[in-house]
Design a protein around this motif. Structure first.
Motif, mmCIF file in Angstrom:
data_model
loop_
_atom_site.group_PDB
_atom_site.id
_atom_site.type_symbol
_atom_site.label_atom_id
_atom_site.label_comp_id
_atom_site.label_asym_id
_atom_site.label_seq_id
_atom_site.Cartn_x
_atom_site.Cartn_y
_atom_site.Cartn_z
ATOM 1 N N HIS A 175 33.225 11.705 14.401
ATOM 2 C CA HIS A 175 32.256 12.021 16.252
ATOM 3 C C HIS A 175 31.462 13.169 16.396
ATOM 4 C CE1 HIS A 175 31.984 12.843 19.849
ATOM 5 N NE2 HIS A 175 32.946 11.279 20.585
ATOM 6 N N LEU A 176 30.415 12.843 17.067
ATOM 7 C CA LEU A 176 29.816 14.373 16.563
ATOM 8 C C LEU A 176 30.290 15.304 16.804
ATOM 9 C CD1 LEU A 176 26.266 12.039 17.628
ATOM 10 C CD2 LEU A 176 27.273 13.092 15.512
ATOM 11 N N HIS A 177 30.735 15.458 18.105
ATOM 12 C CA HIS A 177 31.671 16.570 19.039
ATOM 13 C C HIS A 177 31.896 17.228 17.913
ATOM 14 C CE1 HIS A 177 29.472 15.443 22.225
ATOM 15 N NE2 HIS A 177 30.553 14.956 23.381
ATOM 16 N N LYS A 178 32.903 16.605 17.617
ATOM 17 C CA LYS A 178 33.787 17.419 15.992
ATOM 18 C C LYS A 178 33.224 17.700 14.910
ATOM 19 C CE LYS A 178 38.360 15.414 15.098
ATOM 20 N NZ LYS A 178 39.723 15.010 15.158
ATOM 21 N N LEU A 179 32.117 17.036 14.398
ATOM 22 C CA LEU A 179 31.630 17.227 13.348
ATOM 23 C C LEU A 179 30.451 18.312 13.885
ATOM 24 C CD1 LEU A 179 29.803 13.842 12.257
ATOM 25 C CD2 LEU A 179 31.602 15.324 10.943
ATOM 26 N N ARG A 180 30.530 18.787 14.707
ATOM 27 C CA ARG A 180 29.508 19.355 15.305
ATOM 28 C C ARG A 180 29.892 21.143 15.375
ATOM 29 N NH1 ARG A 180 25.727 15.771 19.277
ATOM 30 N NH2 ARG A 180 24.317 15.912 17.380
ATOM 31 N N VAL A 181 31.636 20.998 15.913
ATOM 32 C CA VAL A 181 32.570 22.145 15.360
ATOM 33 C C VAL A 181 32.939 22.677 14.663
ATOM 34 C CG1 VAL A 181 34.630 22.706 16.567
ATOM 35 C CG2 VAL A 181 33.405 21.442 18.256
ATOM 36 N N LEU A 182 33.218 21.270 13.099
ATOM 37 C CA LEU A 182 33.215 21.715 12.263
ATOM 38 C C LEU A 182 32.776 22.448 11.416
ATOM 39 C CD1 LEU A 182 35.149 18.188 11.267
ATOM 40 C CD2 LEU A 182 36.221 20.229 11.202
ATOM 41 N N SER A 183 31.035 22.469 12.273
ATOM 42 C CA SER A 183 29.513 22.891 11.174
ATOM 43 C C SER A 183 30.215 23.900 11.811
ATOM 44 C CB SER A 183 29.202 22.355 11.036
ATOM 45 O OG SER A 183 27.680 22.765 11.344
ATOM 46 N N VAL A 184 29.836 24.569 12.671
ATOM 47 C CA VAL A 184 29.959 25.876 13.098
ATOM 48 C C VAL A 184 30.893 26.445 12.498
ATOM 49 C CG1 VAL A 184 29.657 27.711 15.181
ATOM 50 C CG2 VAL A 184 28.696 25.410 15.534
ATOM 51 N N ALA A 185 32.634 25.974 12.275
ATOM 52 C CA ALA A 185 33.659 26.523 12.044
ATOM 53 C C ALA A 185 33.142 27.110 10.575
ATOM 54 C CB ALA A 185 34.972 25.637 12.419
ATOM 55 N N SER A 186 33.250 26.023 9.726
ATOM 56 C CA SER A 186 32.588 26.400 8.248
ATOM 57 C C SER A 186 32.000 27.264 7.966
ATOM 58 C CB SER A 186 33.203 25.185 7.929
ATOM 59 O OG SER A 186 31.717 24.859 8.179
ATOM 60 N N GLU A 187 31.065 27.594 8.786
ATOM 61 C CA GLU A 187 30.136 28.330 8.319
ATOM 62 C C GLU A 187 30.513 29.931 8.827
ATOM 63 O OE1 GLU A 187 25.007 29.715 10.360
ATOM 64 O OE2 GLU A 187 26.464 27.145 10.613
ATOM 65 N N VAL A 188 30.832 29.465 9.959
ATOM 66 C CA VAL A 188 31.536 31.153 10.334
ATOM 67 C C VAL A 188 32.947 32.146 9.675
ATOM 68 C CG1 VAL A 188 31.859 32.697 12.632
ATOM 69 C CG2 VAL A 188 30.678 31.270 12.776
ATOM 70 N N LEU A 189 33.620 31.377 9.786
ATOM 71 C CA LEU A 189 34.787 31.481 8.406
ATOM 72 C C LEU A 189 33.974 31.991 7.100
ATOM 73 C CD1 LEU A 189 37.204 29.549 9.796
ATOM 74 C CD2 LEU A 189 37.328 31.395 9.982
ATOM 75 N N SER A 190 32.733 30.720 6.515
ATOM 76 C CA SER A 190 32.614 31.911 5.407
ATOM 77 C C SER A 190 31.766 32.681 5.169
ATOM 78 C CB SER A 190 31.597 30.309 4.867
ATOM 79 O OG SER A 190 32.443 28.943 4.605
ATOM 80 N N TYR A 191 31.157 32.837 5.841
ATOM 81 C CA TYR A 191 30.605 34.039 6.579
ATOM 82 C C TYR A 191 31.038 35.493 6.516
ATOM 83 C CZ TYR A 191 27.270 37.886 8.290
ATOM 84 O OH TYR A 191 26.597 39.087 7.986
ATOM 85 N N VAL A 192 32.433 35.621 7.087
ATOM 86 C CA VAL A 192 33.186 36.480 7.675
ATOM 87 C C VAL A 192 34.527 36.890 5.880
ATOM 88 C CG1 VAL A 192 33.156 36.689 9.670
ATOM 89 C CG2 VAL A 192 35.180 35.117 8.596
ATOM 90 N N HIS A 193 33.868 35.407 4.984
ATOM 91 C CA HIS A 193 35.026 35.431 4.349
ATOM 92 C C HIS A 193 36.313 35.203 4.324
ATOM 93 C CE1 HIS A 193 31.943 38.347 1.600
ATOM 94 N NE2 HIS A 193 31.868 37.714 2.110
ATOM 95 N N SER A 194 36.606 33.643 5.198
ATOM 96 C CA SER A 194 37.593 33.562 5.532
ATOM 97 C C SER A 194 37.500 32.752 5.196
ATOM 98 C CB SER A 194 38.393 33.416 6.249
ATOM 99 O OG SER A 194 38.723 34.365 7.026
ATOM 100 N N PHE A 195 37.187 32.235 3.660
ATOM 101 C CA PHE A 195 36.877 30.800 2.806
ATOM 102 C C PHE A 195 38.241 30.041 2.492
ATOM 103 C CE2 PHE A 195 34.445 34.399 0.472
ATOM 104 C CZ PHE A 195 33.439 34.222 1.354
#
Length: 480
Positions: free
Chosen positions: A339-359
């Motif tokens: 679902h597009l809504h879920k994919l967009r949330v997953l995308s932002v979550a993975s990007e931001v958590l990677s940025y703050v090193h919560s890998f």
């Protein structure tokens, strides 16, 4: 242009078709920009000649606006910049990128009569402009651009009618191509590529466009702002060449609306006509929730995505993570992972958590996102390849070397097709692939020793700066 030929597509207008059989990853043609400019917001951070983003650029001593890597770049760009330099000095402050690009196009038309080389198939002023189709708001902006252009224009006695200047702005609006930096990660400017403008749209295209820097076999002369049209799979001789003007990850009706508003045509490609994959993009969970529940969660997701974007722009990453977790919890057992809504949330979550090193947490979200993408995107889609690359790097940083290496290898295979072996992203990814391959061998020999060595290395030096290749790739997780 020996691999492509111009033809009249009747309803679709002019187009290009393959002049011979092409294979996946083959460069159909390479084309330097007819004219290109750096975005206003990045004017002092990006070289105005090669479009590489870097620190300590040298400023033009005359106009004090253009910036260059060094004397080589400045000299290479002088033919394009000299008229611009005088115009900026005259009005003191440089105008918008649209006005600067329109002026560069006109200066080039005067110099080359609209045809820059034998391989250019049509003159620039023969390209579609759609000025008569512009909305009232766009016409108002056009009037402002023309007014600013007339103040800026300094070609001496050569003057043009407002209608002709409006036509040039219309051509830019409908045909300009966004330029990326040397890593292909950030849009830094805009340019006009006449032959590329002739390639028609399809939501499920057989080609992709990439901006490349440096020399290739297809274009042995060093040309700074050069695009490559690359085949995504086998293309038969006589088959039309197509690219996608919009991201496929939208419902067919949304893509059609974007194309109408931006390019003034109705998309009738097979994927739009048959609404292919729309069902997956709006799919619900296997638990089959009620229609009311789905409606409620969809509304909540839209509202939450707006809050997430606001917090992301503000740099409030703790709030972004909190909102993403809450939204994903609400979507659980209601919306499918495609679902597009879920994919967009997953995308932002993975990007931001990677940025703050919560890998570790980021890796789980990224894996779910990529699994959804692979069910929706063309298997050789460039955005899919980039997403898998990010996911592989995230798993690697999380210590999940097996999954990380597998994804990095998969991404490398896609980017060889979409970007080619000489693109800086592909070269960086190859370095990382070799690194993860060595680590995987150590892991398979002795898992305990591998993790001990990894933990010791992390205490001594943060993983995000452990190698020059990774230094380049960490831009994937930079602030927007």
């Amino acid at each position: 242009m020996e691999s492509a030929v111009l033809f009249d597509g009747e309803k679709k207008g002019r187009g290009l078709k393959a002049n011979k059989e092409l294979s996946a990853g083959e460069v159909v043609f390479a084309e330097p920009s007819y004219a290109a400019v750096v975005f206003d917001s990045l004017a002092s951070q990006v070289c105005h000649s090669c479009f590489r983003r870097q620190a300590k650029l040298h400023r033009c001593a005359q106009c004090k606006f253009a910036h260059y890597c060094d004397r080589t770049c400045q000299t290479a760009c002088w033919d394009e910049h000299k008229q611009e330099c005088g115009a900026i000095k005259k009005i003191i402050k440089a105008p918008s990128e649209n006005v600067r690009l329109a002026a560069r196009v006109l200066w080039r038309i005067h110099k080359d009569a609209g045809i820059a080389s034998d391989s250019q198939l049509v003159s620039v002023d023969e390209l579609e402009d759609h000025v008569t189709d512009l909305s009232e708001e766009d016409l108002k902006q056009l009037k402002t651009d023309v007014h600013n252009f007339l103040e800026y224009w300094s070609y001496g006695r050569k003057q043009h009618s407002t209608d002709y200047i409006s036509q040039i702005f219309g051509i830019i609006k409908c045909n300009a191509f966004t330029m990326s930096d040397q890593r292909g990660l950030q849009a830094v400017g805009v340019g006009l590529f006449p032959n590329l403008c002739l390639v028609n749209h399809d939501c499920w295209p057989n080609c992709t466009v990439i901006l490349n820097h440096g020399k290739t076999r297809a274009c042995p002369v060093f040309l700074f702002s050069r695009i490559e049209l690359r085949a995504l799979g086998k293309i038969r001789a006589g088959e039309e060449l197509t690219v996608s003007y919009v991201d496929f990850l939208n419902l067919s009706a949304e893509r059609q609306m974007q194309l109408r508003e931006r390019y003034y045509f109705e998309c009738t490609c097979e994927h739009c006509s048959k609404h292919i994959k729309d069902d997956l993009m709006m799919a619900v969970a296997e638990s089959k929730p009620s229609a009311d529940k789905v409606k409620e969660v969809n509304a909540y997701s839209k509202e939450c995505l707006e809050k997430i974007e606001k917090s992301r722009v503000e740099g409030n990453y703790n709030e972004v993570v909190k909102l993403c977790r809450e939204c994903l919890e609400k979507q659980e057992n209601v919306l499918a992972d495609t679902h597009l809504h879920k994919l967009r949330v997953l995308s932002v979550a993975s990007e931001v958590l990677s940025y703050v090193h919560s890998f570790t947490e980021a890796a789980d979200y990224a894996r779910r996102m990529v699994e959804g993408y692979m069910k929706l995107y063309h298997p050789n889609n460039a955005q899919l390849g980039m997403a898998i690359m990010r996911t592989g790097v995230t798993h690697w940083h999380a210590g999940q070397i097996e999954a990380g290496h597998a994804m990095i290898c998969k991404a490398y295979g896609i980017l060889l097709v979409t970007h080619g072996p000489n693109h800086s992203i592909t070269r960086d990814l190859e370095s990382i692939r070799m690194q993860t391959e060595m680590e995987l061998k150590l892991f398979e020999q002795n898992e305990q020793v591998y993790h001990s060595m990894r933990d010791a290395a992390l205490k001594k030096q943060p993983l995000a700066s452990s190698s020059s290749a990774d230094e380049n790739i960490k831009g994937l997780f930079c602030k927007k």
